[in-house]
Design an enzyme around this catalytic site. Structure first.
Site, short mmCIF file in Angstrom:
data_model
loop_
_atom_site.label_atom_id
_atom_site.label_comp_id
_atom_site.label_asym_id
_atom_site.label_seq_id
_atom_site.Cartn_x
_atom_site.Cartn_y
_atom_site.Cartn_z
N GLN A 49 10.21 24.52 -5.07
CA GLN A 49 10.64 23.15 -4.74
C GLN A 49 9.56 22.37 -4.02
O GLN A 49 8.87 22.89 -3.15
CB GLN A 49 11.89 23.24 -3.85
CG GLN A 49 12.58 21.94 -3.60
CD GLN A 49 13.86 22.15 -2.81
OE1 GLN A 49 14.19 23.25 -2.39
NE2 GLN A 49 14.58 21.07 -2.60
N THR A 54 6.58 26.53 2.42
CA THR A 54 5.75 27.49 1.69
C THR A 54 5.19 26.87 0.41
O THR A 54 4.02 27.09 0.07
CB THR A 54 6.54 28.78 1.37
OG1 THR A 54 7.05 29.30 2.60
CG2 THR A 54 5.66 29.83 0.71
N CYS A 55 5.98 26.07 -0.28
CA CYS A 55 5.50 25.43 -1.51
C CYS A 55 4.40 24.42 -1.19
O CYS A 55 3.44 24.28 -1.95
CB CYS A 55 6.65 24.76 -2.26
SG CYS A 55 7.85 25.96 -2.89
N THR A 56 4.52 23.73 -0.07
CA THR A 56 3.48 22.78 0.34
C THR A 56 2.20 23.54 0.68
O THR A 56 1.11 23.15 0.25
CB THR A 56 3.96 21.94 1.54
OG1 THR A 56 5.11 21.19 1.13
CG2 THR A 56 2.87 21.00 2.02
N ALA A 59 0.62 24.65 -2.64
CA ALA A 59 -0.01 23.52 -3.35
C ALA A 59 -1.32 23.12 -2.68
O ALA A 59 -2.32 22.85 -3.36
CB ALA A 59 0.95 22.34 -3.42
#
Length: 165
Positions: A49, A54-56, A59
């Site tokens: 998401q 964690t996804c940030t 990325a």
């Protein structure tokens, strides 16, 4: 038929075999088709998401290594179930130099076997298993990382790219 049983019946990609082709919309209003990337190495990463911690971090690690990947002849592409507008905001906020693809139907997530049963605090739910796939210039899947942990992940991808020079 349950979603889990249906997932097991899908033929998953195999290292050494052809990477499943797909076309998805991008956050910037365009589209991305894997088969149109012949001649380039593709780092295809799936994440749960936009805008989550964690996804940030993931990325941003791909962003910070973007020049190194380009030097090694590879492009980076991120995929999540978020809609294109969410991707556009996320990419702008984090200054991401690579496309984020929207798989709202989950067709590509399922093709690559990353739509999985997950558990968190005793609760079970379906979600994207953080995974990365390395696809060579001919469209062949040459490496996969499933259940990715961020520590040393970028270094592992760079090593795999360097070994393929």
């Amino acid at each position: 038929m349950s979603e889990i049983k249906a997932q097991k019946e899908i033929k998953l990609p195999v290292v050494g075999g052809k990477a499943p082709d797909f076309a998805l919309p991008t956050g910037d209003g365009g589209s991305f088709k894997l088969s149109e990337q012949k001649g380039k190495k593709v780092i295809l990463y799936f994440y749960p998401q936009d805008q989550t911690p964690t996804c940030t971090q993931q990325a941003c690690e791909f962003r910070d290594s973007h020049a190194k990947f380009a030097e090694l002849g590879a492009i980076v592409v991120g995929v999540s179930p978020d809609p294109p507008k969410s991707h556009a905001k996320f990419a702008e906020k984090q200054s991401l130099p690579f496309p984020l693809l929207s798989d709202e139907s989950l067709k590509v997530c399922k093709k690559y076997g990353v739509w999985q049963l997950k558990k968190l605090y005793g609760r079970e739910y379906m979600g994207v298993e953080r995974s990365t796939f390395l696809i060579d210039e001919k469209g062949k899947l040459v490496r996969e990382w499933r259940k990715v942990r961020l520590k040393n992940h970028i270094e592992s991808i760079i090593e795999a790219l360097q070994s393929r020079k």
